[in-house]
Design a protein around this motif. Structure first.
Motif, PDB file in Angstrom:
ATOM      1  N   GLN A 122       0.786  -1.460   0.379  1.00 45.46           N
ATOM      2  CA  GLN A 122       0.134  -0.047   0.141  1.00 45.46           C
ATOM      3  C   GLN A 122       0.950   1.064   0.504  1.00 45.46           C
ATOM      4  O   GLN A 122       2.187   1.529   0.807  1.00 45.46           O
ATOM      5  CB  GLN A 122      -0.616   0.192   1.092  1.00 45.46           C
ATOM      6  CG  GLN A 122      -2.351   1.362   1.234  1.00 45.46           C
ATOM      7  CD  GLN A 122      -2.551   1.425   2.547  1.00 45.46           C
ATOM      8  OE1 GLN A 122      -3.018   0.285   3.401  1.00 45.46           O
ATOM      9  NE2 GLN A 122      -3.823   1.992   2.868  1.00 45.46           N
ATOM     10  N   GLU A 123       0.758   2.516  -1.241  1.00 47.28           N
ATOM     11  CA  GLU A 123       1.617   3.445  -1.296  1.00 47.28           C
ATOM     12  C   GLU A 123       3.364   2.682  -1.431  1.00 47.28           C
ATOM     13  O   GLU A 123       4.080   2.137  -1.932  1.00 47.28           O
ATOM     14  CB  GLU A 123       1.162   4.345   0.223  1.00 47.28           C
ATOM     15  CG  GLU A 123      -0.011   4.546  -0.900  1.00 47.28           C
ATOM     16  CD  GLU A 123      -0.737   5.696  -0.140  1.00 47.28           C
ATOM     17  OE1 GLU A 123       0.051   6.179   1.074  1.00 47.28           O
ATOM     18  OE2 GLU A 123      -1.743   6.649  -0.040  1.00 47.28           O
ATOM     19  N   LYS A 124       3.653   2.991  -0.280  1.00 47.06           N
ATOM     20  CA  LYS A 124       5.503   2.843   0.108  1.00 47.06           C
ATOM     21  C   LYS A 124       5.548   2.053   1.282  1.00 47.06           C
ATOM     22  O   LYS A 124       6.758   2.083   1.521  1.00 47.06           O
ATOM     23  CB  LYS A 124       5.960   4.718   0.725  1.00 47.06           C
ATOM     24  CG  LYS A 124       6.058   5.362  -0.349  1.00 47.06           C
ATOM     25  CD  LYS A 124       6.507   6.525   0.084  1.00 47.06           C
ATOM     26  CE  LYS A 124       6.954   7.734  -0.725  1.00 47.06           C
ATOM     27  NZ  LYS A 124       7.174   7.245  -2.039  1.00 47.06           N
ATOM     28  N   LYS A 125       4.354   0.976   2.067  1.00 48.04           N
ATOM     29  CA  LYS A 125       4.620  -0.048   2.971  1.00 48.04           C
ATOM     30  C   LYS A 125       4.440  -0.995   2.121  1.00 48.04           C
ATOM     31  O   LYS A 125       3.242  -1.390   0.945  1.00 48.04           O
ATOM     32  CB  LYS A 125       3.450   0.711   3.987  1.00 48.04           C
ATOM     33  CG  LYS A 125       4.019  -0.160   4.972  1.00 48.04           C
ATOM     34  CD  LYS A 125       2.876  -0.162   6.033  1.00 48.04           C
ATOM     35  CE  LYS A 125       2.823  -0.993   7.077  1.00 48.04           C
ATOM     36  NZ  LYS A 125       1.901  -0.224   8.099  1.00 48.04           N
ATOM     37  N   ILE A 126       4.736  -2.446   2.230  1.00 50.44           N
ATOM     38  CA  ILE A 126       4.815  -3.679   1.745  1.00 50.44           C
ATOM     39  C   ILE A 126       4.656  -4.638   3.255  1.00 50.44           C
ATOM     40  O   ILE A 126       5.959  -4.128   4.391  1.00 50.44           O
ATOM     41  CB  ILE A 126       5.751  -3.826   1.032  1.00 50.44           C
ATOM     42  CG1 ILE A 126       5.550  -5.041   0.295  1.00 50.44           C
ATOM     43  CG2 ILE A 126       7.676  -3.914   1.051  1.00 50.44           C
ATOM     44  CD1 ILE A 126       6.147  -5.647  -0.991  1.00 50.44           C
ATOM     45  N   VAL A 127       3.938  -5.447   3.506  1.00 44.67           N
ATOM     46  CA  VAL A 127       4.114  -6.431   5.004  1.00 44.67           C
ATOM     47  C   VAL A 127       3.441  -7.715   4.148  1.00 44.67           C
ATOM     48  O   VAL A 127       3.379  -8.333   3.281  1.00 44.67           O
ATOM     49  CB  VAL A 127       2.923  -6.017   5.968  1.00 44.67           C
ATOM     50  CG1 VAL A 127       3.120  -7.092   6.650  1.00 44.67           C
ATOM     51  CG2 VAL A 127       2.487  -4.973   5.959  1.00 44.67           C
ATOM     52  N   ILE A 128       5.622  -8.172   4.107  1.00 45.39           N
ATOM     53  CA  ILE A 128       5.794  -9.648   3.992  1.00 45.39           C
ATOM     54  C   ILE A 128       5.349 -10.348   4.728  1.00 45.39           C
ATOM     55  O   ILE A 128       6.077 -10.478   6.219  1.00 45.39           O
ATOM     56  CB  ILE A 128       7.123  -9.274   2.636  1.00 45.39           C
ATOM     57  CG1 ILE A 128       7.225  -8.290   2.286  1.00 45.39           C
ATOM     58  CG2 ILE A 128       7.063 -11.027   2.695  1.00 45.39           C
ATOM     59  CD1 ILE A 128       9.096  -7.964   1.532  1.00 45.39           C
ATOM     60  N   THR A 129       4.603 -12.358   5.118  1.00 43.99           N
ATOM     61  CA  THR A 129       4.416 -12.773   5.432  1.00 43.99           C
ATOM     62  C   THR A 129       4.763 -13.982   4.822  1.00 43.99           C
ATOM     63  O   THR A 129       5.187 -14.763   3.731  1.00 43.99           O
ATOM     64  CB  THR A 129       3.235 -12.483   6.220  1.00 43.99           C
ATOM     65  OG1 THR A 129       1.867 -12.098   6.277  1.00 43.99           O
ATOM     66  CG2 THR A 129       2.387 -14.467   6.663  1.00 43.99           C
ATOM     67  N   LEU A 130       6.285 -14.364   5.805  1.00 42.91           N
ATOM     68  CA  LEU A 130       6.685 -15.612   5.464  1.00 42.91           C
ATOM     69  C   LEU A 130       5.602 -16.697   6.558  1.00 42.91           C
ATOM     70  O   LEU A 130       5.906 -17.298   7.450  1.00 42.91           O
ATOM     71  CB  LEU A 130       8.454 -15.766   6.060  1.00 42.91           C
ATOM     72  CG  LEU A 130       8.646 -14.668   5.414  1.00 42.91           C
ATOM     73  CD1 LEU A 130       9.866 -14.210   5.816  1.00 42.91           C
ATOM     74  CD2 LEU A 130       8.566 -14.663   3.936  1.00 42.91           C
ATOM     75  N   HIS A 131       5.354 -18.360   5.743  1.00 40.79           N
ATOM     76  CA  HIS A 131       4.620 -18.959   6.109  1.00 40.79           C
ATOM     77  C   HIS A 131       5.448 -20.380   6.113  1.00 40.79           C
ATOM     78  O   HIS A 131       6.326 -20.596   5.908  1.00 40.79           O
ATOM     79  CB  HIS A 131       3.421 -19.508   5.108  1.00 40.79           C
ATOM     80  CG  HIS A 131       2.888 -18.123   5.135  1.00 40.79           C
ATOM     81  ND1 HIS A 131       2.441 -17.975   6.242  1.00 40.79           N
ATOM     82  CD2 HIS A 131       2.253 -17.324   4.625  1.00 40.79           C
ATOM     83  CE1 HIS A 131       0.672 -16.825   6.533  1.00 40.79           C
ATOM     84  NE2 HIS A 131       1.419 -17.034   4.646  1.00 40.79           N
ATOM     85  N   ASP A 132       5.176 -21.087   7.434  1.00 41.52           N
ATOM     86  CA  ASP A 132       5.692 -22.464   7.677  1.00 41.52           C
ATOM     87  C   ASP A 132       7.270 -23.049   7.374  1.00 41.52           C
ATOM     88  O   ASP A 132       8.241 -23.030   6.620  1.00 41.52           O
ATOM     89  CB  ASP A 132       4.901 -23.826   6.067  1.00 41.52           C
ATOM     90  CG  ASP A 132       5.817 -25.034   6.569  1.00 41.52           C
ATOM     91  OD1 ASP A 132       6.041 -25.533   7.651  1.00 41.52           O
ATOM     92  OD2 ASP A 132       5.791 -25.628   5.223  1.00 41.52           O
ATOM     93  N   LEU A 133       7.804 -21.627   8.895  1.00 45.64           N
ATOM     94  CA  LEU A 133       9.562 -21.822   8.989  1.00 45.64           C
ATOM     95  C   LEU A 133       9.887 -22.512   9.138  1.00 45.64           C
ATOM     96  O   LEU A 133       9.543 -23.794   9.362  1.00 45.64           O
ATOM     97  CB  LEU A 133       9.359 -20.220  10.360  1.00 45.64           C
ATOM     98  CG  LEU A 133       8.473 -19.147   9.355  1.00 45.64           C
ATOM     99  CD1 LEU A 133       8.885 -18.439  10.843  1.00 45.64           C
ATOM    100  CD2 LEU A 133      10.024 -18.491   8.780  1.00 45.64           C
ATOM    101  N   ARG A 134      11.032 -22.995   7.936  1.00 46.35           N
ATOM    102  CA  ARG A 134      11.624 -23.999   8.827  1.00 46.35           C
ATOM    103  C   ARG A 134      13.294 -23.945   9.427  1.00 46.35           C
ATOM    104  O   ARG A 134      13.643 -22.787   8.868  1.00 46.35           O
ATOM    105  CB  ARG A 134      12.310 -25.098   7.022  1.00 46.35           C
ATOM    106  CG  ARG A 134      10.901 -25.453   6.626  1.00 46.35           C
ATOM    107  CD  ARG A 134      11.244 -25.201   4.798  1.00 46.35           C
ATOM    108  NE  ARG A 134      10.291 -25.759   4.827  1.00 46.35           N
ATOM    109  CZ  ARG A 134       9.954 -26.030   2.686  1.00 46.35           C
ATOM    110  NH1 ARG A 134      11.149 -25.324   2.099  1.00 46.35           N
ATOM    111  NH2 ARG A 134       9.148 -25.812   2.600  1.00 46.35           N
TER     112      ARG A 134
END
Length: 327
Positions: A211-223
């Motif tokens: 959204q505009e200048k912000k990005i939220v990155i979600t990492l799943h099933d972490l190893r």
């Protein structure tokens, strides 16, 4: 009581099954090298390419915002070095390998470096592109990109989110999320038009929102092998370098708790022996309290006897003569 002991014994046998550690996904092949350092340190990039027998020369160039020749070394070992870097670059060439060392790196040295070799084939010059190297130089006072959180500590199978925000008014071309230390590799690239590329490290395990200048990155099933330092790298329009957050996000993944067979086996075997002894003691106690002869002796069949003595006696009963002869 007996069924309780049986259930307990079965449970212990289940505990005695072999402990099998969890398996992690295989490591991904890397097509791009990633180097992450602090300002003032040194970096080395090696261009190793085939076709040295027909080689004319090798370039090391930067790709942002366009190709700029950092150094060129010919087959005869004559060289050209970008004047702005001449006092900070050293190189060595052996066979088809060109090794370039850049000293006292600055934030402005953050870029994507590309190895290019020119060869001569049938009187024609041909350009061969080699490997790319993303160089991330972290400055303590970086003001272009903000990243949070600084630290994440979670378990295998869980999810975590990393937020990258452009703090400057400069227009961005796109943003990378990179792993930069343990297993350096690209994780995600999102362009200013919101076109994205998820790299093999997190295929089917990543989602993001922008959204505009912000990005939220979600990492799943972490190893476990996802543990690393994750850095947001911004590609700014009209700038000749990458913008980098100074700290990044340190992500530590803990293994899920498992039974340690080596430490617990002796205790489990001892408990199993105790249960077996209690089981046999209970059987002996039950047998002691029961009249064994009652259950094991041969029983006589049930017979009904009819007493015929009365009827027999009745037919032979001597009765008193009620008649008497009188005189």
């Amino acid at each position: 009581m007996l069924w309780i002991l049986c259930s307990l014994t079965a449970s212990i046998f289940l505990l005695l099954l072999p402990c099998v550690p969890g398996q992690n996904g295989g490591e991904n092949e890397q097509s791009t090298d990633i180097i992450s350092v602090w300002e003032g340190e040194s970096i080395s990039i090696t261009c190793s390419m085939k076709g040295s027998e027909n080689e004319l020369g090798t370039y090391l160039t930067t790709k942002i915002p366009q190709l700029v020749h950092v150094i060129y070394v010919s087959r005869l070992n004559t060289s050209y070095i970008l004047p702005a870097l001449a006092n900070r670059i050293k190189y060595s060439k052996e066979g088809g390998n060109l090794s370039v060392t850049l000293h006292n790196v600055q934030e402005s040295d953050s870029n994507i470096y590309l190895c290019i070799k020119y060869v001569k084939i049938k009187e024609r010059h041909k350009k061969l592109n080699g490997k790319s190297t993303i160089v991330v130089v972290k400055a303590k006072n970086s003001t272009f990109v903000e990243q949070s959180p600084i630290y994440v500590n979670t378990q295998q199978g869980q999810s975590t989110s990393i937020t990258c925000t452009f703090e400057s008014s400069h227009e961005e071309e796109g943003i990378f999320l990179l792993k930069t230390h343990m297993w350096p590799e690209k994780v995600l690239y999102v362009s200013s038009q919101n076109a994205s590329t998820v790299f093999p490290a997190f295929a089917n395990r990543l989602e993001y929102s922008k959204q505009e200048k912000k990005i939220v990155i979600t990492l799943h099933d972490l190893r476990k092998n996802d543990s690393d330092v994750y850095v947001c790298v911004g590609v700014l329009r009209h700038f000749s370098f990458l913008s980098v957050n100074g700290s990044g996000t340190l992500v530590l993944i803990k293994e899920a708790e498992q039974i340690d067979c080596r430490n617990s086996s002796w205790g489990i075997y001892g408990l199993l022996i105790m249960v077996a002894l209690l089981f046999f003691a209970l059987i002996c106690c039950m047998l002691h309290r029961v009249d064994i002869k009652k259950y094991f002796q041969k029983r006589k069949p049930n017979t009904v006897y009819e007493d015929m003595s009365y009827s027999s006696r009745r037919s032979t009963l001597v009765r008193t003569n009620t008649y008497t002869t009188g005189n």
